[in-house]
Design a protein around this motif. Structure first.
Motif, mmCIF file in Angstrom:
data_model
loop_
_atom_site.group_PDB
_atom_site.id
_atom_site.type_symbol
_atom_site.label_atom_id
_atom_site.label_comp_id
_atom_site.label_asym_id
_atom_site.label_seq_id
_atom_site.Cartn_x
_atom_site.Cartn_y
_atom_site.Cartn_z
ATOM 1 N N TRP A 65 45.412 44.241 69.084
ATOM 2 C CA TRP A 65 44.042 44.694 69.304
ATOM 3 C C TRP A 65 43.975 46.218 69.330
ATOM 4 O O TRP A 65 43.075 46.814 68.746
ATOM 5 C CB TRP A 65 43.522 44.123 70.615
ATOM 6 C CG TRP A 65 42.169 44.623 70.978
ATOM 7 C CD1 TRP A 65 40.981 44.262 70.412
ATOM 8 C CD2 TRP A 65 41.844 45.577 71.971
ATOM 9 N NE1 TRP A 65 39.951 44.933 70.995
ATOM 10 C CE2 TRP A 65 40.456 45.754 71.973
ATOM 11 C CE3 TRP A 65 42.604 46.312 72.870
ATOM 12 C CZ2 TRP A 65 39.812 46.632 72.821
ATOM 13 C CZ3 TRP A 65 41.957 47.179 73.730
ATOM 14 C CH2 TRP A 65 40.581 47.323 73.689
ATOM 15 N N ARG A 68 43.967 48.343 65.992
ATOM 16 C CA ARG A 68 42.737 48.346 65.191
ATOM 17 C C ARG A 68 41.731 49.389 65.675
ATOM 18 O O ARG A 68 40.751 49.645 65.005
ATOM 19 C CB ARG A 68 42.062 46.974 65.240
ATOM 20 C CG ARG A 68 42.736 45.930 64.422
ATOM 21 C CD ARG A 68 41.912 44.670 64.332
ATOM 22 N NE ARG A 68 40.503 44.856 64.130
ATOM 23 C CZ ARG A 68 39.901 45.034 62.952
ATOM 24 N NH1 ARG A 68 40.623 45.056 61.879
ATOM 25 N NH2 ARG A 68 38.608 45.165 62.876
ATOM 26 N N ARG A 122 30.081 48.885 63.153
ATOM 27 C CA ARG A 122 30.007 47.579 62.488
ATOM 28 C C ARG A 122 29.733 47.801 61.011
ATOM 29 O O ARG A 122 28.744 48.436 60.633
ATOM 30 C CB ARG A 122 28.886 46.758 63.113
ATOM 31 C CG ARG A 122 28.720 45.414 62.517
ATOM 32 C CD ARG A 122 29.699 44.494 63.146
ATOM 33 N NE ARG A 122 29.214 43.137 63.087
ATOM 34 C CZ ARG A 122 30.043 42.135 63.037
ATOM 35 N NH1 ARG A 122 31.317 42.343 63.052
ATOM 36 N NH2 ARG A 122 29.597 40.926 63.003
ATOM 37 N N ARG A 125 29.952 42.508 56.620
ATOM 38 C CA ARG A 125 30.975 41.505 56.321
ATOM 39 C C ARG A 125 32.368 41.907 56.800
ATOM 40 O O ARG A 125 33.372 41.518 56.213
ATOM 41 C CB ARG A 125 31.004 41.183 54.839
ATOM 42 C CG ARG A 125 29.755 40.470 54.361
ATOM 43 C CD ARG A 125 29.884 40.036 52.925
ATOM 44 N NE ARG A 125 30.119 41.116 51.989
ATOM 45 C CZ ARG A 125 29.178 41.789 51.366
ATOM 46 N NH1 ARG A 125 27.915 41.492 51.557
ATOM 47 N NH2 ARG A 125 29.485 42.748 50.520
ATOM 48 N N LYS A 126 32.448 42.681 57.868
ATOM 49 C CA LYS A 126 33.733 43.072 58.446
ATOM 50 C C LYS A 126 33.672 42.882 59.956
ATOM 51 O O LYS A 126 32.601 42.831 60.545
ATOM 52 C CB LYS A 126 34.031 44.550 58.166
ATOM 53 C CG LYS A 126 34.121 44.914 56.727
ATOM 54 C CD LYS A 126 35.536 44.988 56.306
ATOM 55 C CE LYS A 126 35.568 45.513 54.867
ATOM 56 N NZ LYS A 126 36.813 45.391 54.267
ATOM 57 N N ARG A 127 34.837 42.801 60.568
ATOM 58 C CA ARG A 127 34.890 42.751 62.018
ATOM 59 C C ARG A 127 34.505 44.116 62.579
ATOM 60 O O ARG A 127 34.703 45.143 61.926
ATOM 61 C CB ARG A 127 36.300 42.386 62.479
ATOM 62 C CG ARG A 127 36.665 40.984 62.088
ATOM 63 C CD ARG A 127 37.933 40.491 62.700
ATOM 64 N NE ARG A 127 38.950 41.497 62.946
ATOM 65 C CZ ARG A 127 40.203 41.210 63.204
ATOM 66 N NH1 ARG A 127 40.599 39.965 63.236
ATOM 67 N NH2 ARG A 127 41.076 42.146 63.431
#
Length: 165
Positions: A65, A68, A122, A125-127
């Motif tokens: 985590w 990222r 954000r 279409r991505k985290r």
């Protein structure tokens, strides 16, 4: 080589902190394993081995985590006058480039105790991306760079005990 770069987000801490985490994991697993071997003959010590395994699993999940998380966001314009790109540098050292028009939401959360802020980014279409705490950024630069994004800021929901929010 980039002609111009605009810094949008800069985290205060850019280190990866992997060596202390690996050392802590090894020491904890070794101590629990040794403790389990010492007590193996006297009682059931499955809890010690289970605790060591769960600790190692939680450290690995936290590492995945944490790597990222963003430590830097820049707008980069190429030499040939190409379209501007959003360059994101992660805590793990990886750098990715995205189209600024793909940004859906930018949220800067100001900490009401210290002079810092957190970033929530954000992309379509991505985290979502989470930024490490850093200096509060200027929202007008985000609005100019990402025209289709919902750019907003807010105060954190917590405060110091005894101090009204």
């Amino acid at each position: 080589m980039a002609v111009s770069e605009v810094l949008l987000w800069d985290a205060a801490d850019k280190s990866t902190r992997t060596v202390p985490r690996l050392r802590r994991m090894a020491v904890m697993a070794g101590c629990l394993g040794l403790f389990g071997l010492v007590l193996w003959a006297d009682s059931e010590v499955g809890w010690a081995i289970g605790t060591a395994a769960s600790y190692v699993f939680l450290e690995i999940a936290y590492w995945a985590w944490e790597r990222r998380r963003l430590v830097e966001a820049r707008v980069v314009v190429g030499e040939t006058g190409d379209r501007a790109r959003l360059r994101l540098r992660h805590a793990g050292g990886r750098t990715t480039e995205h189209d600024p028009h793909q940004v859906v939401r930018v949220l800067v959360i100001h900490d009401n105790v210290s002079d810092s802020a957190k970033l929530r980014l954000r992309l379509r279409r991505k985290r979502p991306f989470f930024g490490r705490p850093g200096r509060p950024s200027v929202l007008t630069a985000w609005r100019k760079t990402c025209p289709g994004a919902h750019v907003n800021d807010r105060k954190a929901y917590w405060g110091m005990p005894g101090v009204p929010d």
